[in-house]
Scaffold this active site. Structure first.
Site, PDB file in Angstrom:
ATOM      1  N   GLY A   9       6.584  -0.214   6.741  1.00 16.72           N
ATOM      2  CA  GLY A   9       6.370   0.385   5.420  1.00 16.72           C
ATOM      3  C   GLY A   9       5.082   1.189   5.492  1.00 16.72           C
ATOM      4  N   GLY A  11       4.071   3.357   3.258  1.00 17.77           N
ATOM      5  CA  GLY A  11       3.795   3.875   1.913  1.00 17.77           C
ATOM      6  C   GLY A  11       2.324   3.723   1.589  1.00 17.77           C
ATOM      7  N   ASP A  33       8.494   3.485   9.076  1.00 17.13           N
ATOM      8  CA  ASP A  33       9.056   3.670   7.735  1.00 17.13           C
ATOM      9  C   ASP A  33      10.457   4.244   7.880  1.00 17.13           C
ATOM     10  OD1 ASP A  33       7.529   3.757   4.760  1.00 17.13           O
ATOM     11  OD2 ASP A  33       9.404   4.898   4.868  1.00 17.13           O
ATOM     12  N   ASN A 120       6.494  -7.712  -2.482  1.00 19.52           N
ATOM     13  CA  ASN A 120       6.762  -8.601  -3.621  1.00 19.52           C
ATOM     14  C   ASN A 120       8.256  -8.812  -3.859  1.00 19.52           C
ATOM     15  OD1 ASN A 120       4.302  -9.509  -4.855  1.00 19.52           O
ATOM     16  ND2 ASN A 120       3.836  -7.348  -5.242  1.00 19.52           N
ATOM     17  N   ARG A 151     -10.031  -9.500  -7.364  1.00 18.76           N
ATOM     18  CA  ARG A 151      -9.958  -8.936  -8.730  1.00 18.76           C
ATOM     19  C   ARG A 151     -10.868  -9.728  -9.667  1.00 18.76           C
ATOM     20  NH1 ARG A 151      -3.533  -7.553  -8.299  1.00 18.76           N
ATOM     21  NH2 ARG A 151      -3.904  -5.372  -7.716  1.00 18.76           N
ATOM     22  N   HIS A 175       1.883 -15.701  -6.550  1.00 15.59           N
ATOM     23  CA  HIS A 175       1.364 -14.378  -6.883  1.00 15.59           C
ATOM     24  C   HIS A 175       2.171 -13.829  -8.065  1.00 15.59           C
ATOM     25  CE1 HIS A 175      -0.755 -10.704  -6.332  1.00 15.59           C
ATOM     26  NE2 HIS A 175       0.264 -10.013  -5.876  1.00 15.59           N
TER      27      HIS A 175
HETATM   28  N1  APR Z   1      12.366   0.049   6.269  1.00 11.91           N
HETATM   29  C1  APR Z   1      11.110   0.557   6.383  1.00 11.91           C
HETATM   30  N2  APR Z   1      10.420   1.034   5.331  1.00 11.91           N
HETATM   31  C2  APR Z   1      11.006   0.989   4.132  1.00 11.91           C
HETATM   32  C3  APR Z   1      12.305   0.471   3.941  1.00 11.91           C
HETATM   33  C4  APR Z   1      12.992  -0.009   5.074  1.00 11.91           C
HETATM   34  N3  APR Z   1      14.226  -0.523   4.986  1.00 11.91           N
HETATM   35  N4  APR Z   1      12.616   0.575   2.631  1.00 11.91           N
HETATM   36  C5  APR Z   1      11.555   1.123   2.025  1.00 11.91           C
HETATM   37  N5  APR Z   1      10.580   1.376   2.923  1.00 11.91           N
HETATM   38  C6  APR Z   1       9.288   2.020   2.714  1.00 11.91           C
HETATM   39  C7  APR Z   1       9.339   3.172   1.722  1.00 11.91           C
HETATM   40  O1  APR Z   1       9.911   4.330   2.303  1.00 11.91           O
HETATM   41  C8  APR Z   1       7.873   3.340   1.368  1.00 11.91           C
HETATM   42  O2  APR Z   1       7.229   4.298   2.185  1.00 11.91           O
HETATM   43  O3  APR Z   1       8.343   1.114   2.151  1.00 11.91           O
HETATM   44  C9  APR Z   1       7.281   1.932   1.640  1.00 11.91           C
HETATM   45  C10 APR Z   1       6.695   1.273   0.420  1.00 11.91           C
HETATM   46  O4  APR Z   1       5.626   2.045   0.018  1.00 11.91           O
HETATM   47  P1  APR Z   1       5.294   2.380  -1.497  1.00 11.91           P
HETATM   48  O5  APR Z   1       6.530   2.763  -2.206  1.00 11.91           O
HETATM   49  O6  APR Z   1       4.137   3.307  -1.507  1.00 11.91           O
HETATM   50  O7  APR Z   1       4.869   0.944  -2.083  1.00 11.91           O
HETATM   51  P2  APR Z   1       3.494   0.148  -1.875  1.00 11.91           P
HETATM   52  O8  APR Z   1       2.605   0.406  -3.026  1.00 11.91           O
HETATM   53  O9  APR Z   1       2.960   0.355  -0.516  1.00 11.91           O
HETATM   54  O10 APR Z   1       4.008  -1.355  -2.050  1.00 11.91           O
HETATM   55  C11 APR Z   1       4.834  -1.949  -1.069  1.00 11.91           C
HETATM   56  O11 APR Z   1       3.913  -4.121  -1.488  1.00 11.91           O
HETATM   57  O12 APR Z   1       2.432  -4.790  -3.129  1.00 11.91           O
HETATM   58  C12 APR Z   1       3.767  -4.752  -2.730  1.00 11.91           C
HETATM   59  O13 APR Z   1       4.983  -4.689  -4.817  1.00 11.91           O
HETATM   60  C13 APR Z   1       4.594  -3.940  -3.706  1.00 11.91           C
HETATM   61  O14 APR Z   1       6.708  -4.605  -2.805  1.00 11.91           O
HETATM   62  C14 APR Z   1       5.756  -3.568  -2.839  1.00 11.91           C
HETATM   63  C15 APR Z   1       5.131  -3.376  -1.445  1.00 11.91           C
END
Ligand code: APR
Length: 312
Positions: A9, A11, A33, A120, A151, A175
């Site tokens: 991930g 993101g 990703d 989460n 926090r 959490h």
């Molecule tokens: N394989 C790899 N990456 C994936 C997949 C997958 N099957 N499905 C989704 N992703 C990637 C998305 O493409 C995205 O880039 O996971 C990333 C998540 O990033 P964001 O959407 O920016 O979310 P983020 O704020 O990083 O949070 C991720 O952490 O805190 C928790 O609740 C939050 O569950 C969430 C996770």
């Protein structure tokens, strides 16, 4: 031999974690990703920052799990973040499939890795990771308590106008909204927190801490917090790689501690090279124990929902 950390991930949280880790020169990094080009672009950008800060780590971005082989630590941040009005539990169905795949694909290539989970609903996604990877519980841990405690520390610092460095707070439990800020165990440079704040101010801080993630979700509108979650993961990764024996609150698998069984739950743990070296049991009073039980009931409910959803 350099350490290797794979982050699934790329993101907001995944890439910010890579940023903090790369800056600290802790390990070579792999960002995976599902979105094509994005992890490649972010890792190239980050790599081009390294000459300026003088950090010699390799950073690879990819859509292919092959590059994660032989990782010392796998961090799972893949999945959907909350939207305004959503609880973390609302993410269960979507994120269970994503985390399951991430865990399956990484454990076969890095069977000796320690897994740090962030997605989460946190405690239940960490449980899913342990079940899917079939790793011993000490090798799977979830990040939540450092963030929730940070926090609270930030809110206390803002209120008292004292350095954040002087403030120690401990938030245990799941959490979610039922998390348990332990005010009796928290202090400001050794003075119990309850002596530093009027009861109504302390209660306001406890409530704001419980809703700390939601406050940011409503402000951002398009995602959830990432700076503080990412630095919390970084602290855990560093503690493991450097074998620090660091005691922090984190989501660990309980086998009777705090009267709870077969549940990942936020408790103080000692982190070192083998993962969760120890679970520390605080002596709790009746009201603290009953608040923890309430929080555990909420996690158990989501865990039961997970077990209905997927066969593990
Ligand atoms: N394989 C790899 N990456 C994936 C997949 C997958 N099957 N499905 C989704 N992703 C990637 C998305 O493409 C995205 O880039 O996971 C990333 C998540 O990033 P964001 O959407 O920016 O979310 P983020 O704020 O990083 O949070 C991720 O952490 O805190 C928790 O609740 C939050 O569950 C969430 C996770």
């Amino acid at each position: 031999m350099k350490n290797k950390v794979s982050i699934i991930g790329a993101g907001m949280t995944g890439s910010t974690t890579a940023h903090w880790l790369a800056e600290r020169e802790l390990a070579d990094l792999v960002l995976v990703d599902i979105v094509e080009g994005m992890p490649q672009g972010k890792s190239l950008d980050l790599r081009q920052a390294m000459p300026v800060i003088g950090s010699d780590v390799a950073i690879t971005g990819t859509n292919d799990y092959e590059a994660t082989a032989g990782s010392d630590i796998v961090v799972i941040t893949a999945g959907l973040p909350r939207k305004p009005g959503m609880s973390r539990d609302d993410l269960l169905t979507a994120n269970a499939d994503i985390v399951r795949k991430a865990a399956e694909e990484t454990v076969k290539r890095s069977p000796d890795a320690i897994f740090v989970v962030l997605t989460n609903p946190l405690d239940v996604m960490t449980y899913l990771t342990m079940k899917v990877t079939k790793l011993p519980p000490e090798r799977v841990v979830g990040q939540a308590g450092i963030l929730d405690s940070a926090r609270m520390r930030a809110f206390v610092a803002m209120e008292l106008k004292v350095s954040v460095e002087n403030i120690q707070c401990y938030v245990l439990g799941g959490h979610g909204d039922e998390m348990v800020p332990l005010t009796r165990h928290s202090n400001v440079a050794g003075t119990p927190l309850r002596e530093c704040l009027a009861p109504d101010r302390l209660e306001a801080i406890v409530n704001r801490t419980r809703k700390g993630g939601g406050e940011i979700v409503s402000l951002l509108k398009t995602g959830s917090a990432y700076y503080a979650p990412a630095i919390a993961i970084t602290q855990m990764v560093k503690a493991i790689l450097m074998d620090k024996h660091l005691i922090v609150p984190a989501s660990a698998y309980l086998r009777g501690e705090y009267g709870l069984k077969d549940l990942f739950f936020g408790v103080p743990v000692q982190l070192g090279r083998s993962g969760v070296e120890k679970i520390i049991e605080y002596k709790l009073d009746e009201s603290e124990q009953s608040a923890l039980q309430k929080s555990a009931d909420a996690v158990r409910q989501t865990q039961d929902a997970l077990l209905h959803l997927v066969k593990i």
